[in-house]
Design a protein around this motif. Structure first.
Motif, PDB file in Angstrom:
ATOM      1  N   ASN A   1       6.924  -1.406  -4.705  1.00 45.53           N
ATOM      2  CA  ASN A   1       6.918  -0.635  -5.960  1.00 45.53           C
ATOM      3  C   ASN A   1       6.789   0.865  -5.696  1.00 45.53           C
ATOM      4  N   GLY A   2       6.707   1.234  -4.413  1.00 41.52           N
ATOM      5  CA  GLY A   2       6.813   2.649  -4.040  1.00 41.52           C
ATOM      6  C   GLY A   2       8.265   3.077  -3.878  1.00 41.52           C
ATOM      7  N   TRP A   3       9.211   2.145  -4.104  1.00 44.23           N
ATOM      8  CA  TRP A   3      10.638   2.496  -3.966  1.00 44.23           C
ATOM      9  C   TRP A   3      10.989   3.646  -4.923  1.00 44.23           C
ATOM     10  N   ARG A   4      11.723   4.628  -4.420  1.00 39.59           N
ATOM     11  CA  ARG A   4      12.204   5.746  -5.251  1.00 39.59           C
ATOM     12  C   ARG A   4      13.646   6.033  -4.883  1.00 39.59           C
ATOM     13  N   ASP A   5      14.468   6.411  -5.873  1.00 46.92           N
ATOM     14  CA  ASP A   5      15.822   6.849  -5.529  1.00 46.92           C
ATOM     15  C   ASP A   5      15.776   8.349  -5.196  1.00 46.92           C
ATOM     16  N   GLY A   6      16.925   8.934  -4.901  1.00 49.63           N
ATOM     17  CA  GLY A   6      16.988  10.339  -4.489  1.00 49.63           C
ATOM     18  C   GLY A   6      16.364  11.284  -5.501  1.00 49.63           C
ATOM     19  N   GLU A   7      16.414  10.886  -6.787  1.00 46.86           N
ATOM     20  CA  GLU A   7      15.841  11.770  -7.823  1.00 46.86           C
ATOM     21  C   GLU A   7      14.410  11.389  -8.195  1.00 46.86           C
ATOM     22  N   GLY A   8      13.821  10.510  -7.420  1.00 45.20           N
ATOM     23  CA  GLY A   8      12.424  10.165  -7.662  1.00 45.20           C
ATOM     24  C   GLY A   8      12.211   9.085  -8.702  1.00 45.20           C
ATOM     25  N   ARG A   9      13.310   8.436  -9.122  1.00 46.44           N
ATOM     26  CA  ARG A   9      13.148   7.354 -10.111  1.00 46.44           C
ATOM     27  C   ARG A   9      12.710   6.068  -9.424  1.00 46.44           C
ATOM     28  N   GLY A  10      11.971   5.240 -10.147  1.00 46.55           N
ATOM     29  CA  GLY A  10      11.287   4.109  -9.528  1.00 46.55           C
ATOM     30  C   GLY A  10      12.016   2.775  -9.606  1.00 46.55           C
ATOM     31  N   LEU A  11      11.297   1.748  -9.170  1.00 44.72           N
ATOM     32  CA  LEU A  11      11.867   0.408  -9.004  1.00 44.72           C
ATOM     33  C   LEU A  11      12.462  -0.177 -10.291  1.00 44.72           C
TER      34      LEU A  11
ATOM     35  N   LYS B   1       0.204   4.346   3.177  1.00 48.35           N
ATOM     36  CA  LYS B   1      -1.099   4.224   2.539  1.00 48.35           C
ATOM     37  C   LYS B   1      -2.254   4.195   3.532  1.00 48.35           C
ATOM     38  N   PHE B   2      -2.003   3.729   4.736  1.00 45.57           N
ATOM     39  CA  PHE B   2      -3.019   3.702   5.784  1.00 45.57           C
ATOM     40  C   PHE B   2      -4.328   3.046   5.353  1.00 45.57           C
ATOM     41  N   CYS B   3      -4.267   1.835   4.852  1.00 44.27           N
ATOM     42  CA  CYS B   3      -5.480   1.036   4.683  1.00 44.27           C
ATOM     43  C   CYS B   3      -6.081   0.906   6.088  1.00 44.27           C
ATOM     44  N   THR B   4      -7.409   0.987   6.173  1.00 46.49           N
ATOM     45  CA  THR B   4      -8.010   1.172   7.505  1.00 46.49           C
ATOM     46  C   THR B   4      -7.945  -0.077   8.392  1.00 46.49           C
ATOM     47  N   TYR B   5      -7.588  -1.247   7.810  1.00 45.56           N
ATOM     48  CA  TYR B   5      -7.509  -2.479   8.606  1.00 45.56           C
ATOM     49  C   TYR B   5      -6.103  -2.757   9.120  1.00 45.56           C
ATOM     50  N   CYS B   6      -5.104  -2.008   8.660  1.00 44.97           N
ATOM     51  CA  CYS B   6      -3.728  -2.495   8.693  1.00 44.97           C
ATOM     52  C   CYS B   6      -2.847  -1.823   9.743  1.00 44.97           C
ATOM     53  N   VAL B   7      -2.047  -2.645  10.423  1.00 43.44           N
ATOM     54  CA  VAL B   7      -1.141  -2.140  11.471  1.00 43.44           C
ATOM     55  C   VAL B   7       0.210  -1.685  10.925  1.00 43.44           C
ATOM     56  N   VAL B   8       0.509  -2.043   9.672  1.00 43.20           N
ATOM     57  CA  VAL B   8       1.880  -1.839   9.176  1.00 43.20           C
ATOM     58  C   VAL B   8       2.379  -0.393   9.298  1.00 43.20           C
ATOM     59  N   PRO B   9       1.552   0.623   8.966  1.00 48.21           N
ATOM     60  CA  PRO B   9       2.070   1.991   9.117  1.00 48.21           C
ATOM     61  C   PRO B   9       2.501   2.307  10.553  1.00 48.21           C
ATOM     62  N   TYR B  10       1.903   1.595  11.520  1.00 52.26           N
ATOM     63  CA  TYR B  10       2.243   1.856  12.926  1.00 52.26           C
ATOM     64  C   TYR B  10       3.440   1.009  13.377  1.00 52.26           C
ATOM     65  N   THR B  11       3.534  -0.244  12.869  1.00 51.16           N
ATOM     66  CA  THR B  11       4.627  -1.106  13.341  1.00 51.16           C
ATOM     67  C   THR B  11       5.909  -0.896  12.544  1.00 51.16           C
ATOM     68  N   ARG B  12       5.775  -0.580  11.263  1.00 54.32           N
ATOM     69  CA  ARG B  12       6.983  -0.441  10.431  1.00 54.32           C
ATOM     70  C   ARG B  12       7.298   1.010  10.118  1.00 54.32           C
TER      71      ARG B  12
ATOM     72  N   GLY C   1       8.113   0.200   5.464  1.00 51.34           N
ATOM     73  CA  GLY C   1       7.076   1.098   5.947  1.00 51.34           C
ATOM     74  C   GLY C   1       6.011   1.383   4.911  1.00 51.34           C
ATOM     75  N   CYS C   2       4.978   2.080   5.338  1.00 53.20           N
ATOM     76  CA  CYS C   2       3.855   2.314   4.456  1.00 53.20           C
ATOM     77  C   CYS C   2       3.146   3.609   4.827  1.00 53.20           C
TER      78      CYS C   2
ATOM     79  N   ALA D   1       6.841   5.051   8.603  1.00 53.01           N
ATOM     80  CA  ALA D   1       6.601   5.713   7.313  1.00 53.01           C
ATOM     81  C   ALA D   1       7.445   5.053   6.224  1.00 53.01           C
ATOM     82  N   GLU D   2       7.006   5.270   4.964  1.00 54.24           N
ATOM     83  CA  GLU D   2       7.736   4.694   3.819  1.00 54.24           C
ATOM     84  C   GLU D   2       9.145   5.273   3.717  1.00 54.24           C
TER      85      GLU D   2
END
Ligand code: 5AD
Ligand code: SF4
Length: 440
Positions: free
Chosen positions: A205-215, A160-171, A157-158, A173-174
């Protein structure tokens, strides 16, 4: 009424996440006792795992359904057809109306595929495009035998809502999968034959664990799995390239020197209209920091030409950005208006002939840089992960750390890692000569 299917065929279109989902749907059907067949026209159940990213990809689904029906009918068969993936999510019941398919299942609901197939077999409507809070992953069967290079979805999911992109609607929320579930699946993949794992996410690279730690935390954990030799991740958003993740490219040897980091366009006005939330300069500075951490990194990107309102001068800025970065490879597309996205209603839609011309010029520049990157690799020595047989007897194909295709004569097996001298470059691949081998 249809007889319950005994054989299945899954065909995936679009991105690597669809390839992953397609594999998992296959595993689900196999767990139900169905057997796989390579020939779509001979299968009792055909799953079309679809892509909605551009109009062309979507239209392909309908022509594919028609062709499939015709080929099967020529053999006196009428297979059950399931439409999965992003077109299923976006169009839902419209697909049943337009193409009379048996099952429609969205990307967050495909763990219900066996139940939907059972419903369709007794003639009931079988449609599920829910995005349940409870993730599908827990309901999927164990991983089977996999290829040496395997995909693993860690984020979907995503936001970011880039104005051209369907992904936030098809996949949707992140959502990040939990750390432990990913590590367990990675271990299962290695046990099933994987030597390389590519972590997948629409915004990985927006992946976060429960404590907010990254990829980088996840990559460091996977680095410790015995037998896992290579880690990659895709697709990343420039704004989520943290210092920690950049440092991982310097510190973690199994993290391959390759980064797909789409910029989409080179003009700040266009980037703003796309809602990209980075500028040309911030992107170029980011590239500099990444190259400082890992000087040999191969960079890849995505580009859209002909975004609404893009002028000739603005397009030239894209060409200049390409010159400044020097991509090892890249994907480029003509802008395709997608229903429901903000850009579809923007003024200044660019005429098709202008788009064609821009795409040609951009691709010429990208091809030039790809050829230059490959040519510059000649003379280097590197490890190649053998993935499949080549066309010639004794020839094998694999990938360099920089994701280039390499062909070489060797008696190494699929899954072996071979130390190779790169001796010759073509536009899309390199020739290598074997030096040393490590068995799988
Ligand atoms: N038209 C053309 N290309 C698109 N992409 C996403 N949406 C569109 C669209 N509406 C491209 C972007 C993205 C890649 C996966 O597809 O470049 O990074
Ligand atoms: Fe296509 Fe995007 Fe869906 Fe992947 S996530 S299948 S690229 S629309």
């Amino acid at each position: 009424m249809k007889t319950p299917p005994k054989t299945y065929h899954v065909k995936s279109f679009g991105c690597q996440m669809n390839v992953y989902d397609g594999e998992r749907m296959g595993e689900l059907m196999a767990a139900e006792g169905l057997s796989a067949t390579d020939d779509a026209a001979a299968a009792d159940l055909v799953v079309l795992n679809t892509c909605h990213i551009r109009e062309k990809a979507t239209e392909k689904v309908y022509s594919d359904i028609g062709r499939l029906r015709k080929n099967a009918a020529a053999e006196g068969r009428s297979p059950m057809i399931a439409v999965a993936g992003c077109v299923a999510q976006a169009e839902g019941a419209e697909i049943v109306r337009r193409a009379g398919v048996d099952v429609v299942v969205g990307p967050q609901a495909y763990h219900n595929l066996p139940a939907l197939v059972a419903k369709a077999a007794v003639g009931e409507a079988a449609l599920d495009t829910d995005m349940p809070a409870e993730s599908k992953f827990g309901a999927l069967p164990a991983r089977r035998r996999v290829a040496p290079s395997a995909f693993l979805t860690v984020q979907e999911g995503c936001d970011k809502f880039c104005t051209y992109c369907v992904v936030p609607y098809t996949r949707g929320a992140e959502v990040s999968r939990p750390f432990a579930a990913i590590v367990d699946e990675a271990k299962a993949l290695v046990d099933a034959g994987a030597r390389e794992i590519t972590l997948l996410g629409q915004n990985v690279n927006g992946w976060r664990d429960g404590e907010g730690r990254g990829l980088e935390l996840l990559i460091a954990a996977l680095d410790r799995i015995e037998g896992l030799r290579r880690i990659r991740y895709t697709t990343s958003h420039p704004n989520d390239m943290t210092d920690g993740l950049i440092a991982a490219h310097a510190d973690i040897e199994t993290l391959m020197p390759f980064l797909h980091l789409p910029v989409q366009a080179g003009s700040d006005r266009v980037l703003k209209a796309m809602n990209r939330s980075h500028t040309r300069d911030s992107y170029l500075r980011l590239i500099e920091r990444i190259r400082t951490a890992r000087p040999d990194i191969a960079l890849s990107g995505d580009f859209i030409v002909g975004f609404p309102g893009e002028s000739d001068a603005e397009f030239d800025e894209t060409l200049r950005l390409v010159d400044a970065v020097g991509y090892a490879q890249a994907f480029s597309f003509k802008y395709s208006p997608r229903p429901g996205t903000p850009a579809a209603d923007m003024a200044g839609q660019v005429p098709p002939d202008v788009m064609d011309d821009r795409l040609q010029r951009l691709q010429a520049a990208l091809n030039r840089d790809q050829a230059a990157f490959n040519a510059a690799s000649v003379g280097r020595q590197c490890a190649v992960l053998i993935e499949r047989r080549g066309k010639l007897a004794g020839q094998m194909l694999g990938k360099s750390p920089w994701l280039q295709s390499v062909h070489l004569m060797t008696d190494a097996a699929i899954g072996d890692i071979v130390e190779v001298a790169l001796v010759q470059a073509g536009p899309n691949s390199l020739a290598g000569v074997e030096r040393l081998r490590q068995a799988a």
